[in-house]
Design a protein around this motif. Structure first.
Motif, PDB file in Angstrom:
ATOM      1  N   ALA A 287       0.845  -1.207   0.000  1.00  0.00           N
ATOM      2  CA  ALA A 287       0.000   0.000   0.000  1.00  0.00           C
ATOM      3  C   ALA A 287       0.880   1.257   0.000  1.00  0.00           C
ATOM      4  O   ALA A 287       0.570   2.252  -0.667  1.00  0.00           O
ATOM      5  N   ILE A 309       2.250  11.399   4.761  1.00  0.00           N
ATOM      6  CA  ILE A 309       1.506  10.920   3.599  1.00  0.00           C
ATOM      7  C   ILE A 309       0.000  11.082   3.787  1.00  0.00           C
ATOM      8  O   ILE A 309      -0.569  10.507   4.719  1.00  0.00           O
ATOM      9  N   PRO A 310      -0.677  11.818   2.898  1.00  0.00           N
ATOM     10  CA  PRO A 310      -2.144  11.855   2.986  1.00  0.00           C
ATOM     11  C   PRO A 310      -2.694  10.431   2.900  1.00  0.00           C
ATOM     12  O   PRO A 310      -2.321   9.678   1.991  1.00  0.00           O
ATOM     13  N   PRO A 311      -3.563  10.043   3.851  1.00  0.00           N
ATOM     14  CA  PRO A 311      -4.029   8.651   3.903  1.00  0.00           C
ATOM     15  C   PRO A 311      -4.582   8.123   2.576  1.00  0.00           C
ATOM     16  O   PRO A 311      -4.363   6.966   2.226  1.00  0.00           O
ATOM     17  N   ALA A 312      -5.279   8.957   1.828  1.00  0.00           N
ATOM     18  CA  ALA A 312      -5.892   8.503   0.574  1.00  0.00           C
ATOM     19  C   ALA A 312      -4.864   7.961  -0.419  1.00  0.00           C
ATOM     20  O   ALA A 312      -5.197   7.130  -1.267  1.00  0.00           O
ATOM     21  N   LEU A 314      -2.653   5.873   0.023  1.00  0.00           N
ATOM     22  CA  LEU A 314      -2.384   4.444   0.233  1.00  0.00           C
ATOM     23  C   LEU A 314      -3.415   3.544  -0.448  1.00  0.00           C
ATOM     24  O   LEU A 314      -3.185   2.349  -0.606  1.00  0.00           O
ATOM     25  N   SER A 315      -4.540   4.117  -0.826  1.00  0.00           N
ATOM     26  CA  SER A 315      -5.649   3.297  -1.310  1.00  0.00           C
ATOM     27  C   SER A 315      -5.703   3.251  -2.831  1.00  0.00           C
ATOM     28  O   SER A 315      -5.422   4.242  -3.509  1.00  0.00           O
ATOM     29  N   ARG A 319     -10.565   9.046  -4.993  1.00  0.00           N
ATOM     30  CA  ARG A 319     -10.963   9.937  -3.893  1.00  0.00           C
ATOM     31  C   ARG A 319     -12.480  10.071  -3.757  1.00  0.00           C
ATOM     32  O   ARG A 319     -13.013  10.004  -2.649  1.00  0.00           O
ATOM     33  N   LEU A 322     -13.853   6.961  -2.192  1.00  0.00           N
ATOM     34  CA  LEU A 322     -13.465   6.900  -0.778  1.00  0.00           C
ATOM     35  C   LEU A 322     -14.365   7.798   0.061  1.00  0.00           C
ATOM     36  O   LEU A 322     -14.844   7.400   1.128  1.00  0.00           O
ATOM     37  N   ILE A 323     -14.586   9.012  -0.416  1.00  0.00           N
ATOM     38  CA  ILE A 323     -15.390   9.972   0.346  1.00  0.00           C
ATOM     39  C   ILE A 323     -16.837   9.488   0.442  1.00  0.00           C
ATOM     40  O   ILE A 323     -17.455   9.541   1.500  1.00  0.00           O
ATOM     41  N   ALA A 324     -17.360   8.951  -0.655  1.00  0.00           N
ATOM     42  CA  ALA A 324     -18.753   8.498  -0.646  1.00  0.00           C
ATOM     43  C   ALA A 324     -18.955   7.245   0.202  1.00  0.00           C
ATOM     44  O   ALA A 324     -19.969   7.088   0.871  1.00  0.00           O
ATOM     45  N   MET A 326     -16.422   5.597   2.455  1.00  0.00           N
ATOM     46  CA  MET A 326     -15.678   5.324   3.691  1.00  0.00           C
ATOM     47  C   MET A 326     -15.682   6.453   4.694  1.00  0.00           C
ATOM     48  O   MET A 326     -15.434   6.224   5.869  1.00  0.00           O
ATOM     49  N   LEU A 327     -15.898   7.688   4.213  1.00  0.00           N
ATOM     50  CA  LEU A 327     -15.875   8.806   5.155  1.00  0.00           C
ATOM     51  C   LEU A 327     -17.115   8.739   6.052  1.00  0.00           C
ATOM     52  O   LEU A 327     -17.019   8.804   7.259  1.00  0.00           O
TER      53      LEU A 327
END
Lengths: 327, 327
Positions: A287, A309-312, A314-315, A319, A322-324, A326-327
């Motif tokens: 990752a 490192i901005p967490p995003a 790693l995925s 974006r 992720l926002i829709a 996991m946030l």
């Protein structure tokens, strides 16, 4: 187009990286590098194997090199050496020496305009992140790291060096009463030895003096002397059957206070229970290789840690998703 | 020089922010804004209070405005409105509407070259980070979020709207058997109702029909009908004495597999136990205000989430010390 990954070092960690690559659709293993004769190694998924002496030829063929050597003698040399020609990730885990390692890798990476990410894994790594986030949010508090239950390679090796010992496995086990006190927000003062105990499974050579071996283990300075230590003598068969895995894990707990009179206690706890320490660490490395690739694309150079490192990054998920989701 | 903070909204969360500022040496509260008559409010630490109608005068006097309104009707209007003139942080927590909120705040912030950070707190917030990191590291797995034990304001309000109810508190409680199954890596399929039960403490008005009230609670669609729900009728004194706090918490667990035949299971668990939900959320907001300030100093504009922020930006500790002490 996949991110092209090189695996530098072919031990438990390198093998774990090969398997972790399969779980990630956007990465691809292009080469394994070994100090041994490459013809003696067959990878599980068909990644070709080369000698470490051939690595320079791959400068344009590998996006990120994952270093899978050990922290004692391999990485302090290898990471700075490779960081000038490759973007790199390593799992350097000698906590006290991280600042000097970071500085050596940083200089090399900047020289070659490359991106490096060091000390990745679970401790240092995910546990470090847990400590950082928790202490930033609860500045008035205290954090605790417990390791285990898990196999400590260093302690197992130390037992194996005792005369008369044929093989050994050592488990580090967190002391439950200490964890309970921490979870209750009591903020006790605890040494590493007060937080952990040590359980040893030992196979002896024929005719060896078990009483002497047990005494040598329990009195070994730094490793065992300060700890509650239990020694079990077992047969080679039992050791292989019941203690052949490399499980590990642990917990980071921070408790802190808020309120006008600090009347409210909060506890933040991050814990891992891992069937295979090297395979999990390898999953973190992969990752992080993705994050390094993205940083390099953006023009970032030098040595980073997970704190930077901005967490995003790693995925593999974009974006918006992720926002829709996991946030 | 301290980071100058404004507090917009004076409810539980705003009061929590005031207290959280004290725990952070590098921030300073310069103004509270309220819709009420400012002369009726006295802050605990002497931060001056103004009417929301005076906010524009503070454009150059506040580095970061922390929005402390509710997600239902306040923040969807207030955050975009303020984001053009101020760097802002909010705790918008209506998960399904985060993308549209992000986009509205982003447009406003870009217009004014400001930095915004939305949906900060513990869920969304720290729990979102736990989900993101864990899923990036174990792509082949499943994650679960359990809430509680804690007070749900929305559910407490729903009970209070029933005829004959004088007051009520509702606790959301995670189902232990479900957590155990998840921790064992069984990856069960679980609905929210299978993961939680609901316990209600209800004060009735004189002469009210308890049986009817209990039935109405237990059959209320969405809120209670799908859940195992327990109703206790208590006196007003008992409610005030034993259930006046706002504790909360919860757990995010991801279990995932690695290995050639996926033979190894790993469990990553992040849990919170909070004596005061608003004071803890406020503590997250203050750490995030620091990150917003730094991003603005770097020239970043637009709306961000915690997924976009390097973890070190949340801490008051400098990078070298973080690396030496926490990595």
């Amino acid at each position: 187009m996949s991110i092209r990954i090189g695996i530098y070092g072919w031990g438990n960690l390198g093998r774990g990286v090969e398997l972790a690559l399969r779980a990630n659709p956007d990465v691809e293993g292009v080469a394994v590098f070994t100090r041994r004769d490459p013809s003696t190694i067959v990878t599980k998924t068909g990644i070709p194997v080369y000698g470490v002496w051939e690595v320079e030829k791959f400068a344009k063929k590998i996006d990120v090199m994952i270093l899978c050597g050990g922290s004692a003698t391999d990485l302090p040399v290898q990471t700075p050496l490779l960081a000038e020609k490759f973007c790199v990730v390593d799992s350097f885990d000698t906590h006290a020496k991280i600042p000097q390692h970071l500085s050596a890798v940083d200089a090399a990476a900047r020289k070659g305009d490359k991106t490096a990410l060091i000390s990745v894994g679970w401790d240092p790594g995910l546990f470090s992140l847990a400590r950082l986030y928790a202490s930033a949010i609860l500045p008035e508090g205290k954090d605790y790291t417990f390791w285990g239950k898990g196999v400590s390679q260093g302690h197992s090796d130390a037992i194996r060096r005792i005369e008369g010992v044929a093989d050994a496995k050592q488990y580090t086990i967190p002391v439950n009463a200490a964890m309970v006190a921490v979870r209750e927000g009591k903020e006790p003062d605890l040494t590493t030895a007060q937080k952990h105990e040590r359980e040893c499974f030992v196979v002896v050579k024929e005719g060896a003096d078990k009483a002497r071996i047990e005494k040598e283990i329990k009195e070994m300075p730094n490793y065992f002397a300060d700890y509650k230590t239990t020694v079990h003598f077992v047969s080679e068969e039992e050791l292989n059957e019941k203690h052949s895995g490399l499980p590990h894990g642990g917990v980071v707990i921070r408790s802190g206070k808020t309120g006008l009179e600090k009347e409210h206690t909060h506890t933040i706890e991050y814990s891992l229970k891992l069937d295979s320490n090297p395979e999990f660490t390898a999953s973190v490395l992969v990752a992080c290789a993705r994050a390094v690739y993205r940083l390099q694309q953006e023009g970032a150079t030098g040595a980073k840690t997970l704190f930077d490192i901005p967490p995003a990054y790693l995925s593999s998920v974009d974006r918006d998703t992720l926002i829709a989701k996991m946030l």
